[in-house]
Design an enzyme around this catalytic site. Structure first.
Site, mmCIF file in Angstrom:
data_model
loop_
_atom_site.group_PDB
_atom_site.id
_atom_site.type_symbol
_atom_site.label_atom_id
_atom_site.label_comp_id
_atom_site.label_asym_id
_atom_site.label_seq_id
_atom_site.Cartn_x
_atom_site.Cartn_y
_atom_site.Cartn_z
ATOM 1 N N HIS A 1 0.823 -1.224 0.000
ATOM 2 C CA HIS A 1 0.000 0.000 0.000
ATOM 3 C C HIS A 1 0.855 1.271 0.000
ATOM 4 O O HIS A 1 0.450 2.288 0.578
ATOM 5 C CB HIS A 1 -0.955 0.036 1.200
ATOM 6 N N SER B 1 15.283 21.446 -12.583
ATOM 7 C CA SER B 1 14.074 22.231 -12.794
ATOM 8 C C SER B 1 14.481 23.613 -13.300
ATOM 9 O O SER B 1 15.532 24.138 -12.930
ATOM 10 C CB SER B 1 13.317 22.357 -11.468
ATOM 11 N N LYS C 1 16.427 21.150 -7.397
ATOM 12 C CA LYS C 1 15.887 19.871 -7.870
ATOM 13 C C LYS C 1 16.861 19.017 -8.672
ATOM 14 O O LYS C 1 17.587 19.508 -9.526
ATOM 15 C CB LYS C 1 14.659 20.138 -8.745
ATOM 16 N N GLU D 1 11.423 7.930 -15.068
ATOM 17 C CA GLU D 1 10.023 8.259 -15.396
ATOM 18 C C GLU D 1 9.721 7.955 -16.862
ATOM 19 O O GLU D 1 8.662 7.409 -17.197
ATOM 20 C CB GLU D 1 9.745 9.731 -15.053
#
Ligand code: ARG
Length: 402
Positions: free
Chosen positions: A156, A279, A285, A292
């Site tokens: 979960h 970023s 970042k 991804e």
């Protein structure tokens, strides 16, 4: 030179361009394979007495010349050439005159294209096996280097029990080995020579030798039924891409795991900075975009699978131009798979596991099940042991906020 099928009336340019679509670009990668098919076919025509030795030698020599030109990037198919089959036959005829005009004896572009595609698929699937082997090697190396490092296993998306890097890496190794069994199965399935079935209903009159071309092209066996040759176009592509999507199923999960385990507050996995992206606005970042994209490629391949399974649906038996459109999807699926396997293997070689962060993240409550079983060993019924351990849990996250 014109189209192979023109018989005196010039075809409407718009219709030609509409039906050719991207074929002249896509077929660029089939040139070599179509030449291999044509060389075997020419040798066979020689064996059965349709081409003289001299004619056969001239054709084979010119086909080898085309292979070389194509390797150098100098055999360009133009929109007016329609596809690689037309371009190659026209080239032979331009160079060899009447001799070139004999190459299409006892074949159709329908069995020709399936032959070229299958040779190409076999090469691509073997490439994928090699690339998957590299990925497996990098998983094994990560597993060996950090085998003892304990990490949390999740259910979960919440920490659940203690596991370790070895078990985690091995889960993907086992998965990929299953995928490789499927790759081998699909290679076996497509390893059938379609050449010599013509447009889909066999070759009348001429006594061709299908065994000869099958052997020469290194196909495992002959695909016997001429109608099935055409009916299996689209079907085999669907099989291949569903295997590729299974490889991506595993890559997708692996990528998601790396993304969460490298998250700033967890940082069990360290992705070297050069493999992260930044970023435009937030100076701090360092993003795991590479994982991804690898993860999202699963969705892309599944969508190609859908396309490949829809294109041949509802067609009656035999060849239909609809089948031409399967090429773009299957080519793209190969490209994405190869590119992704190459890229993640490269990153994997430099992934590091931070032992300290792993230790910090493996908090005490993750051993709760273990503690309950220790009580069971002492003779306490499991449900009671469960309650005892639950009551004693001391981790702040398990106390109700006051
Ligand atoms: N470019 C065609 C394809 O990929 C080649 C076969 C053409 N055959 C035909 N009957 N129009 O399907």
């Amino acid at each position: 030179m014109g189209k192979l099928w023109e018989k005196g009336i010039k075809a409407d340019e718009d219709i030609v361009s509409f039906t050719v679509g991207k074929d002249y670009i896509l077929d660029q990668r089939l040139v070599k394979y179509d030449c291999y098919g044509s060389i075997a076919h020419a040798e066979m025509l020689n064996k059965i007495g349709i081409l003289s030795n001299k004619e056969k030698d001239a054709i084979v020599g010119t086909l080898n010349e085309i292979i070389n030109l194509s390797e150098e990037g100098d055999f360009k198919i133009l929109p007016q050439d329609e596809d690689c089959h037309t371009k190659i036959e026209n080239y032979l005829t331009e160079k060899l005159g009447k001799t070139g005009e004999k190459i299409h004896t006892a074949r159709s572009r329908n069995d020709q294209v399936v032959t070229a595609l299958r040779l190409y698929y076999k090469d691509e699937l073997n490439k994928i096996k090699e690339l998957a082997k590299n990925f497996l090697d990098s998983l094994r190396s990560l597993s060996d280097r950090y085998r003892d490092v304990k990490i949390p296993g999740f259910t979960h998306t919440r920490k659940a029990m203690v596991t370790n890097i070895k078990v985690w890496c091995d889960s993907f190794i086992e998965g990929l080995l299953d995928d490789m069994d499927m790759v081998n199965a699909v290679i076996y399935m497509i390893d059938q020579s379609p050449l010599g079935t013509g447009a889909g209903f066999g070759i009348p009159v001429l006594k061709i030798d299908r065994k000869f071309t099958q052997k020469m092209l290194h196909f495992e066996r002959i695909q016997n039924n001429p109608i099935y040759v055409q009916n299996s176009r689209g079907k085999f592509e669907g099989e291949i891409v569903s295997v590729l999507s299974m490889i991506f199923f595993d890559i997708n999960k692996f990528a998601s795991d790396v993304i969460i385990l490298s998250e700033d507050d967890i940082k069990i996995i360290a992705i070297p900075d050069k493999f992260t992206t930044g970023s435009s606005m937030m100076p701090q970042k360092k993003n795991p975009d590479v994982f991804e994209i690898a993860r999202a490629n699963y969705a892309k391949v599944v969508s190609l699978e859908m396309r490949l399974k829809m294109l041949p649906s509802n067609l009656i038996s035999g060849y239909h131009r609809d089948l031409q459109l399967t090429k773009e999807a299957i080519f793209e699926a190969f490209d994405i798979t190869e590119n992704t396997l190459k890229t993640i293997s490269k990153v994997m070689k430099e992934l590091k596991i931070n032992r300290k962060n792993a230790e910090k993240f493996v908090t005490e409550e993750l051993s709760a099940t273990q503690k309950a079983y220790e009580l069971v060993e002492k003779g306490i019924p499991f449900r009671e042991a469960y309650r005892i351990v639950a009551k004693n849990l001391s981790t702040p996250s398990h106390k109700t906020p006051s």
